[in-house]
Design a protein around this motif. Sequence first.
Motif, PDB file in Angstrom:
ATOM      1  N   GLN B  90       0.845  -1.210   0.000  1.00  0.00           N
ATOM      2  CA  GLN B  90       0.000   0.000   0.000  1.00  0.00           C
ATOM      3  C   GLN B  90       0.876   1.255   0.000  1.00  0.00           C
ATOM      4  O   GLN B  90       0.603   2.221  -0.708  1.00  0.00           O
ATOM      5  CB  GLN B  90      -0.935  -0.032   1.217  1.00  0.00           C
ATOM      6  CG  GLN B  90      -1.988  -1.143   1.106  1.00  0.00           C
ATOM      7  CD  GLN B  90      -2.756  -1.364   2.398  1.00  0.00           C
ATOM      8  OE1 GLN B  90      -2.178  -1.426   3.483  1.00  0.00           O
ATOM      9  NE2 GLN B  90      -4.067  -1.503   2.294  1.00  0.00           N
ATOM     10  N   PHE B  93       2.642   1.564  -3.554  1.00  0.00           N
ATOM     11  CA  PHE B  93       1.757   2.007  -4.634  1.00  0.00           C
ATOM     12  C   PHE B  93       1.621   3.528  -4.606  1.00  0.00           C
ATOM     13  O   PHE B  93       1.617   4.187  -5.639  1.00  0.00           O
ATOM     14  CB  PHE B  93       0.376   1.323  -4.555  1.00  0.00           C
ATOM     15  CG  PHE B  93       0.275   0.086  -5.403  1.00  0.00           C
ATOM     16  CD1 PHE B  93       1.062  -1.019  -5.131  1.00  0.00           C
ATOM     17  CD2 PHE B  93      -0.595   0.022  -6.486  1.00  0.00           C
ATOM     18  CE1 PHE B  93       0.995  -2.169  -5.924  1.00  0.00           C
ATOM     19  CE2 PHE B  93      -0.683  -1.113  -7.287  1.00  0.00           C
ATOM     20  CZ  PHE B  93       0.113  -2.217  -7.006  1.00  0.00           C
ATOM     21  N   LYS B  94       1.535   4.088  -3.420  1.00  0.00           N
ATOM     22  CA  LYS B  94       1.459   5.551  -3.318  1.00  0.00           C
ATOM     23  C   LYS B  94       2.809   6.172  -3.675  1.00  0.00           C
ATOM     24  O   LYS B  94       2.884   7.118  -4.453  1.00  0.00           O
ATOM     25  CB  LYS B  94       1.051   5.959  -1.896  1.00  0.00           C
ATOM     26  CG  LYS B  94       1.096   7.472  -1.694  1.00  0.00           C
ATOM     27  CD  LYS B  94       0.476   7.915  -0.388  1.00  0.00           C
ATOM     28  CE  LYS B  94       0.526   9.445  -0.300  1.00  0.00           C
ATOM     29  NZ  LYS B  94      -0.209   9.990   0.819  1.00  0.00           N
ATOM     30  N   GLU B  95       3.851   5.615  -3.132  1.00  0.00           N
ATOM     31  CA  GLU B  95       5.193   6.153  -3.317  1.00  0.00           C
ATOM     32  C   GLU B  95       5.592   6.204  -4.802  1.00  0.00           C
ATOM     33  O   GLU B  95       6.227   7.146  -5.257  1.00  0.00           O
ATOM     34  CB  GLU B  95       6.180   5.270  -2.527  1.00  0.00           C
ATOM     35  CG  GLU B  95       7.540   5.864  -2.290  1.00  0.00           C
ATOM     36  CD  GLU B  95       7.501   7.156  -1.494  1.00  0.00           C
ATOM     37  OE1 GLU B  95       6.537   7.357  -0.723  1.00  0.00           O
ATOM     38  OE2 GLU B  95       8.431   7.974  -1.674  1.00  0.00           O
ATOM     39  N   HIS B  97       3.455   6.058  -7.442  1.00  0.00           N
ATOM     40  CA  HIS B  97       2.334   6.479  -8.296  1.00  0.00           C
ATOM     41  C   HIS B  97       1.780   5.292  -9.098  1.00  0.00           C
ATOM     42  O   HIS B  97       1.609   5.377 -10.318  1.00  0.00           O
ATOM     43  CB  HIS B  97       2.797   7.608  -9.222  1.00  0.00           C
ATOM     44  CG  HIS B  97       1.667   8.281  -9.963  1.00  0.00           C
ATOM     45  ND1 HIS B  97       0.387   8.378  -9.466  1.00  0.00           N
ATOM     46  CD2 HIS B  97       1.636   8.905 -11.175  1.00  0.00           C
ATOM     47  CE1 HIS B  97      -0.361   9.009 -10.342  1.00  0.00           C
ATOM     48  NE2 HIS B  97       0.359   9.335 -11.392  1.00  0.00           N
TER      49      HIS B  97
END
Lengths: 806, 163
Positions: B90, B93-95, B97
Motif C-alpha cells: 500500500q 503504490f502511493k510512493e 504512483h
Amino acid sequence: MNEMTPPKTERTAALKGLGTARKRVEDARFTQGKGNYVDDIKLPGMLFGDFVRSPYAHARIKSIDAEKAKALPGVIAVLTAADLAPLKLHWMPTLAGDVQMVLADGKVLFQGQEVAFVVAENRYIAADAVELVEVDYEELPVLVDPFKAEAPDAPVLREDLAGKSEGAHGPRRHHNHIFTWEQGDRDATEKVLASADVVAEEMVYYHRTHPCPLETCGCVASMDKVNGKLTVWGTFQAPHAVRTVASLISGIAEHNIRIISPDIGGGFGNKVGVYPGYICSIVASIVTGVPVKWVEDRMENLMATAFARDYWMKGRISATKDGRITGLWCHVTADHGAFDACADPTKFPAGFFNICTGSYDIPVAYLAVDGVYTNKAPGGVAYRCSFRVTEAAYFIERMIEVLAIKLGMDAAELRAKNFIRKDQFPYHSALGWEYDSGDYHTAWDKALKAVDYEGLRKEQAQRLEDFKAGKTRRLIGIGLTHFTEIVGAGPVKNCDILGLGMFDSCEIRIHPTGSAIARLGTISQGQGHATTFAQILASEIGIPADDITVEEGDTDTAPYGLGTYGSRSTPVAGAATAMAGRKIRAKAQMIAAYLLEVHDDDVEWDVDRFAVKGAPERFKTMKEIAFAAYNQAIPGIEPGLEAVSYYDPPNMTYPFGAYICVMEIDVDTGEHEVRQFYALDDCGTRINPMIIEGQVHGGATEGYAIAMGQEMAYDDMGNVKNATLMDFFLPTAWETPHYTTDFTVTPSPHHPIGAKGVGESPNVGSVPAFSNAVHDAFRSFGLTQTHMPHDHWRIWRTAHELGLHG
Amino acid sequence: MSKMHIKLTVNGKPVELLAEPRELLIHVLREELSITGPHIGCETTHCGACTIDMDGRSIKSCTVFAAQANGANVTTIEGLGTPDGLHVLQTMFKEHHGLQCGFCTPGMITRAYRLLQENPDPTEEEVRFGMSGNLCRCTGYQNIVKAILAAAAELNAVKEAAQ
C-alpha cells in the motif's frame, strides 16, 4: 527576526507547489479499499434497475408483454416507453443537438438498445425479470456500412425525423444524413492540388472503438418526496451540466436537484453523456419514492454506452518536389450510429477535427465532414481526446508518411521541413485556429537525438538486407509522430454544450488557522485533481498544498463548471484556481499592509507572506493574515478570506509532443514487439511531473490498445462481435510496452500559470506512432496504407499480401 | 429461492450468513458484509478488480459462488493493513504512483500480495506475468510494476534484517 525566517528555497519547497512531484493525497483511501464509487453506495430500501435490451440492430416492436415479469415476487415495476411518454421522457436530448430514445419507442435501432427498465428488490430478481419480459420484434433491413447510408434505397432509420430537412447543424440531404460540416477554402485548395508537383492521396480509417473505463456507468437516484429534493449519485464527468439538463427535461427546479459524482473509476470520455439508465433510475425513484440503483455490466457498457472514433478520412496532400507542403484536402465519412450523441461543443459537429493540419505550416486547406446514421450504438465521444483531435492527429500523421513515400523522402526530414516555426506563433492555421505557442523543431531534434534516429535507420536497413538474404524473419519499423493538440474548451464565445458556456470555476475559503478548502466545477476520474489543484493554489497563496483540501463533484457545494474531459481541467479550472488565488492574495495584501501599518503598495509578496518593501524582517505570513481576516476589525475591509473565480479562457491551449516507437515485427506470425517507446511532451508549465508521467504511461497504453488490437466490430446483421473483455482488447502488464518520457516546456502565453494540459496527449500522439511503426516496417515492400487495429492477423495478412510468405 | 447457511472467515473475523446458492461471493462481500474494496469491473473473470485472497490463492470473487467460500479464509484489501500499519505494498503504490482512478487498486494490491508470497524476489518479467490477470486502464502498469518490485525489495530487506 530576520534570522528566524527560513530561506526562500526552503519555504518554497515546504509549500509543495508548482513543479513538485508531490505524492497523491487520493491514494490513502484507494490503497486501503476505502474509495467511494457509485456501486459502493447503499441506501435504505434501495431498489435495483436493469434493462431489457434489443437483440436486433433494427426491428419494429410489435408488442411488449411485461406481465410475467411484474408477477415475479420482488419486482416493483417494469417501465416502457409508454410509461415514460406522458412525462415526455421517452426521448431525451443528446449533447449533439439530436434526440435519443430513452426506451425503445416503436422500434429499435441498434443491438443492445434499451427497451424496458425493470425495477426490483435486488439485482438477482431484476435480472430474472429481464428474462421474463416478452418483446415481439419484426426485423427490419439493417444498415451497418456508412458508405451505403445515403443510397436512395437505404433503410429509413430515424422515422422520427421524417420530413426534417434541417438538422441541428444545417441542411440534411437524405433520411440518414445528419450534417455536413465544411471548413477552409475549397476552391483555393482544389486549385493548389491541381497544379502541385506531387499529390499523395489516401483513405485513412480510424476504426470504431470504446473508452472502456474499468468502472462501468451507473447511478443511484433518490427522490426525497418529503423535501421535494432529488439527489443523484452517478458516474458523471460533468455533474453541473447533468443537473441543468435534468432540470430542463424533468421540470424539477434546479435548486431541488443535487448531482454528486463520487469517486469515478476512470472516464476517458465514456462518462460525459447522459444515458437512458440515468433517466430511468430517476423516474423509477420518483415513481416508487425510494432510491433506485442502476449499474450497467461490462457487456452493456461496450454494446450501448458511447463508442469512440469511426471516421473514414479521405485525404489529399500536395507538396513541391523538394517536400514543402502546399495544401491539404480532407473528406470524412463519420459513422455516428443510430443517434447523434457526440460529445462536442455545439458549434463543432465534428469536434475540433479542423486541427487536422497538425504541426505543419500548410498554407491552404479544406475539410468536409459528413455525419450519417447507421444501426450501431450512439456515441462518438472523445476517448481521452479533445473532441476528434485524435482522429485529426492520426489523419495528418498518416498523410505525412504517405507523402514521404511519394516524395521518396525521410519522414522525419519531411516533418522538420514543414513544422510551424517558433517565430510564427501565435499561428493562424488554414482551418481557423490560433495556435498559442510552440517550439516544434527543438522538441523534434531532442526526440531524434534521444533515440539515435540515424543509428536506428542504419540498423533498420541492415535488418532489411538480412531479411532479404533469408537470415531473419523479423522486420524493424520506426514510427514517428509529431502531434499538436487543441484542448481546454473553451472560450464561451464559441464553445458551449447544450447552450452551457464552457468556462470553469474555483471557489476558495481560507480558514482562520491558515488552512483552506478549494472547490471546483471539474471532477477527477483518476487525474489527481485533489493533489495538483492544491499545488497551483499553494504557489499562488503561500499555504502548503498539504493544508489545502480540494473538493469536486457535489453540485450543492461546488461552483458551476462544465466538468472534466477534453483535457480542460488544467487549462480552464486550473486557470480559475490561479485567478481565485490571486483574489485571495489581493485581499491578503490589504490586510497585511494594515497589520504592518504601511500603505498597500509598500508590501510585497514573498513566497508565503507579505513583507514591507526594503524591510523583509517586517512581514505577515498568510497564516497570520488569515487569522486577522477573521478575528480583527479592519477598517474598510469585510471579515473573512474567500474568493471565487469563473474563468472564461481567451483561447484554447495547444500542447504538443514528439513520439517515436521502435517495433519488431515477425512477418510469419504477425506478432509485434515494441522495443522502444519514447514520448516527449510539451504541456507548458508542469504542475506535477510525477502525475504527468503517469498520464503519459496510461494514455500511451490506451493508444497501444487502439492501434494494435482494440475495436468495436459489427457483422452484417449489426451484431456486436466483441462485447466482452475476452474479445475486446485491453492490454495487460504482460503486453504493455515500457515507456521513456521526456519533455520540453513552452508555456501557454494566455494561461495564468502557462499550463496547457496533458491527459490526452499520449493517446493522441501514441496511436499514430504505433501505427506508423507498423507501416514503416513494410514501407520498402510497397505498403502505403493499411487500416488499424494492427492485430496479429491483420499484420500477417499485410505480410502475406505483400508476398512476404514466399 | 432457499438460502444456504455459510460460515467463513473474512479479514480474520468469523462470519455467518445466509445466501442463495447462485449468489456470487463479490455480491455477498460488497452488499451483505459492506466490504466494498473489491470492485466489479467485468463479471467475466477478465479484469481482476474483484480479486481477493482465499485460502492462500488469488481468487476473482465475481466468478465464485458465496457457497464455494463456505469454510474458507478470505482476505480482502481491507484486511491487508490498517491506517496506522499499512502493508508495504500500500505504501509503495502511493510512493511510486502505481494508481490513478483507484478502481483496480484493491484487486491489484491483493493480487500482488499473493504474488510476493509465491515469489518473494520476482524479476520485472515475473511481476508482469504474475499480474497479467489484473487490468488497469489508467497507469500503463509501469509504475505498478515499479511499486511491486520496490515492495518486494523492502519486504526482503526487513526479512534479512530479522535474520
